[in-house]
Design a protein around this motif. Structure first.
Motif, PDB file in Angstrom:
ATOM      1  N   VAL A  58      -6.540  19.890  47.219  1.00  0.00           N
ATOM      2  CA  VAL A  58      -7.231  19.009  46.271  1.00  0.00           C
ATOM      3  C   VAL A  58      -6.890  19.500  44.867  1.00  0.00           C
ATOM      4  CG1 VAL A  58      -9.429  18.074  45.481  1.00  0.00           C
ATOM      5  CG2 VAL A  58      -9.129  18.655  47.898  1.00  0.00           C
ATOM      6  N   GLY A  59      -6.418  18.595  44.021  1.00  0.00           N
ATOM      7  CA  GLY A  59      -6.061  19.010  42.674  1.00  0.00           C
ATOM      8  C   GLY A  59      -5.646  17.832  41.814  1.00  0.00           C
ATOM      9  N   VAL A  60      -4.991  18.137  40.718  1.00  0.00           N
ATOM     10  CA  VAL A  60      -4.509  17.143  39.767  1.00  0.00           C
ATOM     11  C   VAL A  60      -2.989  17.218  39.741  1.00  0.00           C
ATOM     12  CG1 VAL A  60      -4.564  16.381  37.346  1.00  0.00           C
ATOM     13  CG2 VAL A  60      -6.590  17.415  38.375  1.00  0.00           C
ATOM     14  N   ARG A  61      -2.319  16.077  39.695  1.00  0.00           N
ATOM     15  CA  ARG A  61      -0.864  16.074  39.579  1.00  0.00           C
ATOM     16  C   ARG A  61      -0.480  16.551  38.179  1.00  0.00           C
ATOM     17  NH1 ARG A  61      -1.397  11.419  42.894  1.00  0.00           N
ATOM     18  NH2 ARG A  61      -0.142  11.560  44.803  1.00  0.00           N
ATOM     19  N   ASP A  62       0.225  17.674  38.123  1.00  0.00           N
ATOM     20  CA  ASP A  62       0.573  18.246  36.824  1.00  0.00           C
ATOM     21  C   ASP A  62       1.484  17.322  36.025  1.00  0.00           C
ATOM     22  OD1 ASP A  62      -0.533  21.095  36.472  1.00  0.00           O
ATOM     23  OD2 ASP A  62       0.161  21.096  38.536  1.00  0.00           O
ATOM     24  N   GLN A  63       2.323  16.555  36.695  1.00  0.00           N
ATOM     25  CA  GLN A  63       3.173  15.622  35.963  1.00  0.00           C
ATOM     26  C   GLN A  63       2.316  14.576  35.248  1.00  0.00           C
ATOM     27  OE1 GLN A  63       6.676  14.374  37.966  1.00  0.00           O
ATOM     28  NE2 GLN A  63       7.124  12.711  36.563  1.00  0.00           N
ATOM     29  N   ASP A  64       1.226  14.161  35.860  1.00  0.00           N
ATOM     30  CA  ASP A  64       0.334  13.194  35.224  1.00  0.00           C
ATOM     31  C   ASP A  64      -0.308  13.777  33.967  1.00  0.00           C
ATOM     32  OD1 ASP A  64       0.933  11.485  37.274  1.00  0.00           O
ATOM     33  OD2 ASP A  64      -1.005  11.644  38.281  1.00  0.00           O
ATOM     34  N   ILE A  65      -0.587  15.074  33.981  1.00  0.00           N
ATOM     35  CA  ILE A  65      -1.195  15.722  32.816  1.00  0.00           C
ATOM     36  C   ILE A  65      -0.264  15.606  31.610  1.00  0.00           C
ATOM     37  CG2 ILE A  65      -1.977  17.919  31.853  1.00  0.00           C
ATOM     38  CD1 ILE A  65      -2.744  18.727  34.757  1.00  0.00           C
ATOM     39  N   GLY A  66       1.016  15.961  31.821  1.00  0.00           N
ATOM     40  CA  GLY A  66       1.986  15.861  30.736  1.00  0.00           C
ATOM     41  C   GLY A  66       2.184  14.429  30.276  1.00  0.00           C
ATOM     42  N   TYR A  67       2.180  13.518  31.229  1.00  0.00           N
ATOM     43  CA  TYR A  67       2.403  12.103  30.893  1.00  0.00           C
ATOM     44  C   TYR A  67       1.246  11.557  30.058  1.00  0.00           C
ATOM     45  CZ  TYR A  67       3.887   7.244  31.440  1.00  0.00           C
ATOM     46  OH  TYR A  67       4.310   5.964  31.186  1.00  0.00           O
ATOM     47  N   VAL A  68       0.020  11.842  30.478  1.00  0.00           N
ATOM     48  CA  VAL A  68      -1.158  11.321  29.782  1.00  0.00           C
ATOM     49  C   VAL A  68      -1.189  11.804  28.333  1.00  0.00           C
ATOM     50  CG1 VAL A  68      -3.676  11.576  29.654  1.00  0.00           C
ATOM     51  CG2 VAL A  68      -2.600  10.953  31.815  1.00  0.00           C
ATOM     52  N   ALA A  69      -0.882  13.089  28.118  1.00  0.00           N
ATOM     53  CA  ALA A  69      -0.911  13.651  26.764  1.00  0.00           C
ATOM     54  C   ALA A  69       0.150  13.012  25.871  1.00  0.00           C
ATOM     55  CB  ALA A  69      -0.716  15.164  26.825  1.00  0.00           C
ATOM     56  N   ALA A  70       1.377  12.930  26.375  1.00  0.00           N
ATOM     57  CA  ALA A  70       2.468  12.362  25.578  1.00  0.00           C
ATOM     58  C   ALA A  70       2.248  10.875  25.320  1.00  0.00           C
ATOM     59  CB  ALA A  70       3.805  12.583  26.285  1.00  0.00           C
ATOM     60  N   ALA A  71       1.820  10.145  26.340  1.00  0.00           N
ATOM     61  CA  ALA A  71       1.598   8.700  26.184  1.00  0.00           C
ATOM     62  C   ALA A  71       0.524   8.426  25.137  1.00  0.00           C
ATOM     63  CB  ALA A  71       1.207   8.086  27.521  1.00  0.00           C
TER      64      ALA A  71
END
Length: 334
Positions: free
Chosen positions: A157-170
């Motif tokens: 159970v966790g967070v997709r790290d790629q989504d973290i980078g995407y959300v910040a940049a977007a």
């Protein structure tokens, strides 16, 4: 006078089995019934006899948690979500820290198993799967949270790290930034995935990638805040100066903000800044920091529910992975 399970059942005109299901956190009890049972337990100050339950069931009604650091805000929130959820099912949580050391992690896991925990949750720092391959013989349900060894089959159970980078940049791009810099974190799989998310967002929004705007900022022997200050000073000497900066962590971002202000730049008018982690301290800064919330509380809650389902003998798909979505918390810095 000791309050017994059958007393609660009689008061509410329910079966002892229904009361027991509520205690075990099973999902085949309606929310209304669960609320009635928990309220009556509170009113009567009911305390389960753990020793008697253990003798009857062979369980200890304890769940082990091994995390990399007791001071990491993300894992503090994970632990809070776990405790809130397993407490209602009559379980206790035993927490220990590996201090980011694989050897200490192995020791702490062994200690938890020696206490006969019914299940084990681990945010692992192991670089190989050998240790966990050997643990497979223990027959103790295991769930990885936040981190897990690469290429190892287990519940997660966790967070997709790629989504973290995407959300910040977007977010930075959507606020009008076209020259988005990134301060990378340590050379880990998670950090590399966040970087991939940053690159993916640039691509999706047709923003050119500029290698000079990516700063490593991962020297382990220097404090994160100081690394943020120095990285921002470097960025401001580049031919193309950024109008937005996303950072691997909140501490890096705080350093970036202070360096920008010291150069008489306005935040966010001249440069917008986003961190990662949504730590409590960032809300009280002179310029409050926009940050990606890693949903630690929800990760803990969902991990706890998964463990309770396994312990109640519900059918759960093998090696199940549950992902929680990160979200941007917008404040003054962007």
């Amino acid at each position: 006078m000791t309050v017994r399970l059958k007393d609660i059942a009689s008061d509410l005109n329910l079966s002892k089995m229904t009361i027991s299901r509520v205690l075990r956190g099973q999902t085949d009890v309606s929310a209304a019934t669960k609320a009635r049972v928990l309220q009556r337990m509170k009113e009567l100050n009911y305390r389960p006899n753990i020793a008697a339950r253990s003798l009857r069931s062979g369980n200890t009604f304890s769940i082990g948690l091994v995390i990399p650091s007791l001071s990491d805000p993300f894992f503090t929130e994970v632990a809070r979500g776990l405790v809130q959820t397993v407490r209602a099912a009559g379980y206790g949580l035993l927490i220990s820290s590996s201090e980011e050391d694989p050897e200490i992690e192995r020791f702490e896991i062994g200690l938890q198993l020696s206490r006969q925990v019914d299940a084990l949750l681990v945010a692992s720092v192991q670089e190989s799967t050998e240790f966990f391959d050997d643990l497979g013989q223990q027959h103790v349900p295991m769930v990885f949270i936040g981190r897990k060894p690469p290429s190892f089959g287990a519940h997660f159970v966790g967070v997709r790290d790629q989504d973290i980078g995407y959300v910040a940049a977007a977010h930075l791009i959507q606020t009008g930034c076209h020259k988005v810099a990134y301060l990378r974190g340590p050379r880990t799989a998670a950090a590399d995935l966040r970087y991939s998310g940053y690159r993916a967002a640039l691509n999706d929004f047709n923003i050119p990638f500029r290698p000079a705007l990516v700063i490593e900022a991962c020297e382990a022997d220097r404090h994160e805040y100081r690394r943020g200050v120095e990285a921002m000073c470097r960025l401001l000497t580049e031919k193309v100066r950024p109008d937005g900066v996303m950072c691997f962590s909140d501490l890096l971002a705080i350093g970036v903000i202070d360096a920008a202000l010291n150069k008489n730049l306005k935040v966010p008018e001249d440069i917008a800044i986003v961190g990662c982690g949504n730590q409590p301290l960032i809300q009280s800064m002179k310029v409050s920091l926009s940050s990606v919330d890693l949903a630690g509380l929800e990760v803990g809650q969902r991990a706890a529910k998964l463990v309770l389902r396994i312990l109640s003998s519900e059918k759960v798909a093998s090696n199940r992975s549950l992902y929680v979505s990160p979200r941007i918390v917008v404040r003054d810095s962007s």
